[in-house]
Design an enzyme around this catalytic site. Structure first.
Site, PDB file in Angstrom:
ATOM      1  N   HIS A   1       0.833  -1.225   0.000  1.00 58.23           N
ATOM      2  CA  HIS A   1       0.000   0.000   0.000  1.00 58.23           C
ATOM      3  C   HIS A   1       0.861   1.267   0.000  1.00 58.23           C
ATOM      4  O   HIS A   1       0.362   2.352  -0.226  1.00 58.23           O
ATOM      5  CB  HIS A   1      -1.048  -0.016   1.128  1.00 58.23           C
ATOM      6  CG  HIS A   1      -0.529   0.194   2.510  1.00 58.23           C
ATOM      7  ND1 HIS A   1      -1.370   0.327   3.595  1.00 58.23           N
ATOM      8  CD2 HIS A   1       0.736   0.297   3.009  1.00 58.23           C
ATOM      9  CE1 HIS A   1      -0.645   0.513   4.689  1.00 58.23           C
ATOM     10  NE2 HIS A   1       0.626   0.488   4.367  1.00 58.23           N
TER      11      HIS A   1
HETATM   12  C1  LIG Z   1       5.084   0.731   6.209  1.00 59.88           C
HETATM   13  S1  LIG Z   1       6.617   0.098   6.724  1.00 59.88           S
HETATM   14  C2  LIG Z   1       6.169  -1.549   7.156  1.00 59.88           C
HETATM   15  C3  LIG Z   1       7.181  -2.219   8.025  1.00 59.88           C
HETATM   16  C4  LIG Z   1       6.768  -3.583   8.539  1.00 59.88           C
HETATM   17  N1  LIG Z   1       6.527  -4.533   7.480  1.00 59.88           N
HETATM   18  C5  LIG Z   1       5.567  -3.456   9.425  1.00 59.88           C
HETATM   19  O1  LIG Z   1       4.486  -3.899   9.037  1.00 59.88           O
HETATM   20  O2  LIG Z   1       5.686  -2.907  10.506  1.00 59.88           O
HETATM   21  C6  LIG Z   1       7.465  -0.099   5.212  1.00 59.88           C
HETATM   22  C7  LIG Z   1       8.885  -0.591   5.332  1.00 59.88           C
HETATM   23  O3  LIG Z   1       9.430  -0.741   4.030  1.00 59.88           O
HETATM   24  C8  LIG Z   1      10.819  -0.488   4.129  1.00 59.88           C
HETATM   25  N2  LIG Z   1      11.346  -0.194   2.783  1.00 59.88           N
HETATM   26  C9  LIG Z   1      11.080   0.904   2.044  1.00 59.88           C
HETATM   27  N3  LIG Z   1      11.738   0.853   0.867  1.00 59.88           N
HETATM   28  C10 LIG Z   1      12.422  -0.319   0.861  1.00 59.88           C
HETATM   29  C11 LIG Z   1      13.271  -0.950  -0.084  1.00 59.88           C
HETATM   30  N4  LIG Z   1      13.558  -0.387  -1.267  1.00 59.88           N
HETATM   31  N5  LIG Z   1      13.779  -2.163   0.217  1.00 59.88           N
HETATM   32  C12 LIG Z   1      13.494  -2.744   1.421  1.00 59.88           C
HETATM   33  N6  LIG Z   1      12.698  -2.187   2.365  1.00 59.88           N
HETATM   34  C13 LIG Z   1      12.163  -0.986   2.084  1.00 59.88           C
HETATM   35  C14 LIG Z   1      10.893   0.673   5.091  1.00 59.88           C
HETATM   36  O4  LIG Z   1      12.165   0.797   5.667  1.00 59.88           O
HETATM   37  C15 LIG Z   1       9.795   0.338   6.081  1.00 59.88           C
HETATM   38  O5  LIG Z   1      10.296  -0.316   7.225  1.00 59.88           O
END
Ligand SMILES: C[S@@+](CC[C@H](N)C(=O)[O-])C[C@H]1O[C@@H](n2cnc3c(N)ncnc32)[C@H](O)[C@@H]1O
Length: 405
Positions: free
Chosen positions: A306
């Site tokens: 999302h």
């Molecule tokens: C909305 S958070 C959700 C974190 C976790 N899955 C949770 O439900 O609490 C989105 C996560 O995606 C990670 N993220 C964003 N871009 C990324 C990328 N290119 N590769 C890996 N992780 C990424 C961010 O660091 C963040 O922790």
């Protein structure tokens, strides 16, 4: 028309009934939610249209007042004091103007965030005490500073685009922050706000249950999982600081196979060594590049898709699909599955939040199936927990030949 004294008597009886009911449902979550639904639906019927409109117009004012009191240290000072404090004492201990505090306290007292115990004397309430919990305090500041700013800019931004659908950067967030960065690149340059965001994600948002307490983990993941030493049971892709996979490990200590937490380097580096059990392997990744774990039983992603527009989701999914073992690996997505009609308020608002903050969106079953199909995947089953709750999407490699990135 009923006479007003009988109406008054009915209102008084209803108020008394509601009062005792609110106590009785306090420890019965399902009944409490049902009662809240009834109260909200009744409010919508009883309120005049002008009151509703005015309520919408005035709704940002209280959150802004509270944000000032958080930033000025007034919330923390009041909660730490554990007893009423005068505006003079609060001004002296925080350095904020006393006149400012008195004005900003008024709406918050009216809302029950603080209590006025005497003239210009305030105490914390269960609301202000609860707000001091790191996930809520971090979440409040993150949402107010970044999401609210992008949302306030949404109408102007959309006017500039001729009201085009938001489907990728630059979007409202980039426009209002005068940046090319997406949210996560932006956070990497602001460690304090990133810490707020990570704390927010680490807390169970609004007391939402873990996926493995709601859905049939035995049937979806554990049954049929390989038991050899090198087998990977679960990869939590972009799992934040590991709260979710740690809770899974705690709930299923005897589950076979390895557990892997994957995240951006800056997020993994922010997790203290002792914070996660040794059984949880940490792996730095960028999910727009090849998935390093081949043939895991499950690739699990919570609140990831999302955050992104469709093309980016297909990109992420395609890399995972390329690592999956046909007939064995599953992609498990824990997110909202929007109903086609009568979407409950919270996920409907979250969808607008995702638009403003991340150029992302919440999705319906049809939209999920479409995305997965583009990445060479197919839905095994949509597991639902009610319209007002997130669902679990269980997917596998599609029957036709897999799409390679
Ligand atoms: C909305 S958070 C959700 C974190 C976790 N899955 C949770 O439900 O609490 C989105 C996560 O995606 C990670 N993220 C964003 N871009 C990324 C990328 N290119 N590769 C890996 N992780 C990424 C961010 O660091 C963040 O922790």
């Amino acid at each position: 028309m009923p006479d007003s004294s009988s109406i008054e008597a009915r209102i008084a009886k209803l108020a008394a009934d509601l009062d005792s009911l609110s106590v009785d449902v306090a420890h019965d979550e399902a009944s409490r939610k049902r009662l809240m639904g009834v109260v909200m639906a009744t409010k919508a019927k009883v309120e005049s249209p002008i009151e509703t409109i005015w309520g919408l117009i005035m709704s940002p004012h209280a959150p802004a007042s509270l944000m000032v009191l958080i930033r000025a240290g007034v919330l923390a000072a009041l909660v730490a004091a554990g007893k009423p404090q005068t505006s003079k004492a609060l001004a002296a201990s925080t350095g904020a103007s006393e006149a400012l505090l008195i004005r900003l306290m008024r709406p918050l007292v009216a809302l029950g965030v603080f209590r006025e115990t005497a003239l210009h004397t305030y105490a914390a309430t269960p609301i202000s005490q609860t707000l001091m919990a790191p996930p809520l305090l971090g979440g409040y500041q993150f949402m107010f500073d970044l999401a609210t700013r992008a949302l306030a800019n949404l109408p102007r931004y959309l006017e500039k685009t001729g009201f085009a659908h938001v489907d990728g950067a630059p979007g409202p967030f980039q426009d209002c922050n005068h940046t090319q960065d997406g949210l996560f690149a932006y956070l990497e340059k602001d460690p304090a706000m990133m810490a707020n965001f990570n704390a927010f994600m680490a807390g169970s948002i609004a007391n939402r249950p873990d996926w493995f307490t709601t859905f049939d983990v035995q049937g979806i993941v554990l049954a049929g999982a390989k038991t050899d030493a090198e087998a990977v049971l679960l990869v939590d892709v972009a799992g934040g600081q590991g709260h979710d996979i740690a809770a899974f490990q705690h709930a299923f200590p005897a589950a076979p196979g390895k557990l892997v937490l994957q995240e951006l380097p800056a997020v993994l580096d922010s997790i203290p060594v002792a914070a996660l059990a040794a059984q949880i392997e940490r792996q730095k990744i960028d999910f727009f590049e090849a998935q390093p774990v081949q043939g895991a039983r499950a690739y699990y992603l919570r609140y990831i898709f999302h955050d992104w527009p469709d093309a980016a989701c297909v990109h992420i999914m395609t890399h995972i699909a390329a690592a999956m073992e046909r007939g064995y690996s599953k992609l498990i997505i824990f997110e909202w599955i929007l109903p086609e009609t009568d979407v409950p308020l919270y996920p409907a608002l979250l969808d607008v939040n995702m638009m403003a903050l991340l150029n992302g969106r919440e999705r319906t079953e049809e939209q999920w199936s479409g995305l997965l199909g583009q990445a060479g995947l197919q839905v095994v089953r949509f597991h639902k927990a009610g319209a007002d709750a997130e669902g679990l999407i269980e997917a596998e490699l599609a029957d036709q030949e897999m799409v390679r990135p």
